[in-house]
Design a protein around this motif. Structure first.
Motif, mmCIF file in Angstrom:
data_model
loop_
_atom_site.group_PDB
_atom_site.id
_atom_site.type_symbol
_atom_site.label_atom_id
_atom_site.label_comp_id
_atom_site.label_asym_id
_atom_site.label_seq_id
_atom_site.Cartn_x
_atom_site.Cartn_y
_atom_site.Cartn_z
ATOM 1 N N GLU A 75 0.842 -1.193 0.000
ATOM 2 C CA GLU A 75 0.000 0.000 0.000
ATOM 3 C C GLU A 75 0.880 1.247 0.000
ATOM 4 O OE1 GLU A 75 -2.599 -0.300 3.335
ATOM 5 O OE2 GLU A 75 -3.887 -1.787 2.376
ATOM 6 N N TYR A 76 0.639 2.122 -0.956
ATOM 7 C CA TYR A 76 1.399 3.370 -1.049
ATOM 8 C C TYR A 76 0.815 4.406 -0.102
ATOM 9 C CZ TYR A 76 3.852 1.618 -5.150
ATOM 10 O OH TYR A 76 4.644 0.893 -6.003
ATOM 11 N N LEU A 77 1.687 5.206 0.498
ATOM 12 C CA LEU A 77 1.248 6.287 1.375
ATOM 13 C C LEU A 77 0.701 7.446 0.563
ATOM 14 C CD1 LEU A 77 1.178 7.643 4.246
ATOM 15 C CD2 LEU A 77 3.397 8.618 3.630
ATOM 16 N N THR A 78 1.462 7.875 -0.430
ATOM 17 C CA THR A 78 1.060 8.979 -1.289
ATOM 18 C C THR A 78 1.841 8.876 -2.593
ATOM 19 O OG1 THR A 78 0.907 11.411 -1.490
ATOM 20 C CG2 THR A 78 2.776 10.541 -0.238
ATOM 21 N N GLY A 79 1.175 9.078 -3.698
ATOM 22 C CA GLY A 79 1.853 8.984 -4.980
ATOM 23 C C GLY A 79 2.605 7.677 -5.121
ATOM 24 N N SER A 80 3.894 7.763 -5.388
ATOM 25 C CA SER A 80 4.732 6.569 -5.539
ATOM 26 C C SER A 80 5.606 6.321 -4.307
ATOM 27 C CB SER A 80 5.613 6.711 -6.790
ATOM 28 O OG SER A 80 6.335 7.932 -6.755
ATOM 29 N N VAL A 81 5.241 6.929 -3.172
ATOM 30 C CA VAL A 81 5.993 6.767 -1.924
ATOM 31 C C VAL A 81 5.369 5.664 -1.078
ATOM 32 C CG1 VAL A 81 6.683 7.874 0.255
ATOM 33 C CG2 VAL A 81 6.755 9.165 -1.899
ATOM 34 N N THR A 82 6.184 4.727 -0.641
ATOM 35 C CA THR A 82 5.707 3.660 0.231
ATOM 36 C C THR A 82 6.756 3.326 1.279
ATOM 37 O OG1 THR A 82 4.599 1.507 0.271
ATOM 38 C CG2 THR A 82 6.578 1.671 -1.101
ATOM 39 N N SER A 83 6.332 2.541 2.279
ATOM 40 C CA SER A 83 7.226 2.100 3.342
ATOM 41 C C SER A 83 8.154 1.008 2.844
ATOM 42 C CB SER A 83 6.416 1.547 4.521
ATOM 43 O OG SER A 83 5.658 2.558 5.144
ATOM 44 N N VAL A 84 9.428 1.164 3.166
ATOM 45 C CA VAL A 84 10.409 0.122 2.904
ATOM 46 C C VAL A 84 11.064 -0.218 4.238
ATOM 47 C CG1 VAL A 84 12.503 -0.536 1.660
ATOM 48 C CG2 VAL A 84 10.783 0.905 0.541
ATOM 49 N N PHE A 85 11.159 -1.504 4.533
ATOM 50 C CA PHE A 85 11.731 -1.965 5.793
ATOM 51 C C PHE A 85 13.066 -2.636 5.525
ATOM 52 C CE2 PHE A 85 7.276 -1.426 6.516
ATOM 53 C CZ PHE A 85 7.188 -0.930 7.803
ATOM 54 N N PHE A 86 14.034 -2.348 6.389
ATOM 55 C CA PHE A 86 15.403 -2.799 6.209
ATOM 56 C C PHE A 86 15.868 -3.599 7.425
ATOM 57 C CE2 PHE A 86 14.752 1.169 4.017
ATOM 58 C CZ PHE A 86 15.437 1.063 2.821
ATOM 59 N N ALA A 87 16.607 -4.668 7.179
ATOM 60 C CA ALA A 87 17.339 -5.393 8.213
ATOM 61 C C ALA A 87 18.811 -5.294 7.825
ATOM 62 C CB ALA A 87 16.878 -6.846 8.277
ATOM 63 N N LEU A 88 19.559 -4.472 8.549
ATOM 64 C CA LEU A 88 20.918 -4.139 8.139
ATOM 65 C C LEU A 88 21.930 -4.544 9.203
ATOM 66 C CD1 LEU A 88 20.192 -0.524 6.808
ATOM 67 C CD2 LEU A 88 20.224 -2.668 5.511
ATOM 68 N N ARG A 89 23.016 -5.157 8.750
ATOM 69 C CA ARG A 89 24.107 -5.478 9.678
ATOM 70 C C ARG A 89 24.993 -4.256 9.801
ATOM 71 N NH1 ARG A 89 26.169 -9.828 12.017
ATOM 72 N NH2 ARG A 89 24.762 -11.200 10.867
ATOM 73 N N ILE A 90 25.007 -3.672 11.001
ATOM 74 C CA ILE A 90 25.792 -2.469 11.277
ATOM 75 C C ILE A 90 26.645 -2.734 12.503
ATOM 76 C CG2 ILE A 90 25.697 -0.013 11.849
ATOM 77 C CD1 ILE A 90 22.965 0.094 10.481
ATOM 78 N N ASP A 91 27.943 -2.564 12.349
ATOM 79 C CA ASP A 91 28.876 -2.805 13.462
ATOM 80 C C ASP A 91 28.664 -4.184 14.085
ATOM 81 O OD1 ASP A 91 29.976 -0.289 13.075
ATOM 82 O OD2 ASP A 91 28.656 0.671 14.528
ATOM 83 N N GLY A 92 28.436 -5.177 13.249
ATOM 84 C CA GLY A 92 28.398 -6.559 13.720
ATOM 85 C C GLY A 92 27.060 -7.050 14.234
ATOM 86 N N ARG A 93 26.020 -6.233 14.189
ATOM 87 C CA ARG A 93 24.711 -6.717 14.634
ATOM 88 C C ARG A 93 23.618 -6.237 13.682
ATOM 89 N NH1 ARG A 93 21.702 -3.202 18.198
ATOM 90 N NH2 ARG A 93 22.754 -1.200 18.501
ATOM 91 N N ILE A 94 22.533 -7.017 13.631
ATOM 92 C CA ILE A 94 21.420 -6.688 12.754
ATOM 93 C C ILE A 94 20.525 -5.657 13.444
ATOM 94 C CG2 ILE A 94 19.425 -7.564 11.472
ATOM 95 C CD1 ILE A 94 22.049 -8.588 10.416
ATOM 96 N N ARG A 95 20.229 -4.589 12.738
ATOM 97 C CA ARG A 95 19.305 -3.567 13.232
ATOM 98 C C ARG A 95 18.221 -3.357 12.170
ATOM 99 N NH1 ARG A 95 23.262 1.235 14.759
ATOM 100 N NH2 ARG A 95 21.284 2.294 15.208
ATOM 101 N N TYR A 96 17.093 -2.816 12.608
ATOM 102 C CA TYR A 96 15.911 -2.768 11.756
ATOM 103 C C TYR A 96 15.427 -1.327 11.603
ATOM 104 C CZ TYR A 96 16.235 -7.690 12.757
ATOM 105 O OH TYR A 96 16.719 -8.973 12.875
ATOM 106 N N PHE A 97 15.001 -0.985 10.391
ATOM 107 C CA PHE A 97 14.648 0.399 10.087
ATOM 108 C C PHE A 97 13.431 0.461 9.168
ATOM 109 C CE2 PHE A 97 19.154 0.100 10.875
ATOM 110 C CZ PHE A 97 19.417 1.154 11.735
#
Length: 201
Positions: A75-97
């Motif tokens: 589901e888009y928030l507005t126009g072509s903008v939507t939520s993207v969720f990330f699981a990123l390894r930063i400094d040796g641990r997984i963090r979520y954004f």
């Protein structure tokens, strides 16, 4: 608008689920909510969430797409903008954004991923003035934040405003971008008041 979104952190720390849902629509009070394309307001905003909330959002609806360690909401928030969720390894641990990406720009998700990793890498915590103001906006209840309207000078109309209190305890409204360093410190949680400043990218 492809390529024009400024990527910016809008909350310091890991958002609770309640905070996450409030920040999904940080600009709901804007006067032109039903009359304008708000893509420029939202595209580029990001903040950290918990693993539990990342997984919860994954399970709500089938994602629009999954690419490695990120997925986009259908589901888009507005126009072509939507939520993207990330699981990123930063400094040796997984963090979520969570971030808002304009999918009309094919590079937007990778630019967001790279910006988050660059901003969050390393042990030092710091905040720019803009990040402090955005944190205050994200943390303030709707009753105590809004947008300057017809009662304000024309130069202020449409600007974000928040309620402050005088030394005598009287409430008054002030433009968010005009807060002094002292007022900013007073509005931030104690654990964020003394973080060093950093130069915005």
């Amino acid at each position: 608008m492809p390529g024009s979104a400024k990527i910016r952190k809008v909350f310091e720390g890991v958002a609770t689920r309640q905070q996450m849902f409030r920040m999904f629509d940080r600009h709901a009070q804007r006067p032109s909510r039903w009359d304008d394309d708000a893509a420029a307001l939202y595209a580029g905003e990001w903040f950290q969430i918990s693993e539990t909330d990342h997984d919860y959002m994954f399970e709500i609806l089938p994602p629009l797409w999954i690419r490695g360690a990120m997925f986009a909401m259908r589901e888009y928030l507005t126009g072509s903008v939507t939520s993207v969720f990330f699981a990123l390894r930063i400094d040796g641990r997984i963090r979520y954004f969570h971030g808002y990406c304009d999918l009309s720009d094919r590079a937007s998700t990778e630019e967001m991923r790279r910006a988050i990793m660059e901003r969050e890498a390393g042990p030092a915590r710091a905040m720019t003035r803009e990040e402090r103001l955005d944190h205050i906006w994200s943390s303030t209840a709707d009753a105590y934040r809004g947008y300057a309207g017809k009662d304000w000078p024309d130069s202020c109309c449409g600007r974000r405003v928040v309620v402050l209190y005088s030394g005598a305890g009287e409430a008054f409204w002030k433009r968010l971008d005009k807060l002094s360093d002292h007022e900013i410190a007073a509005e931030l949680p104690v654990h964020l008041r003394h973080l060093p400043s950093t130069i915005a990218a």
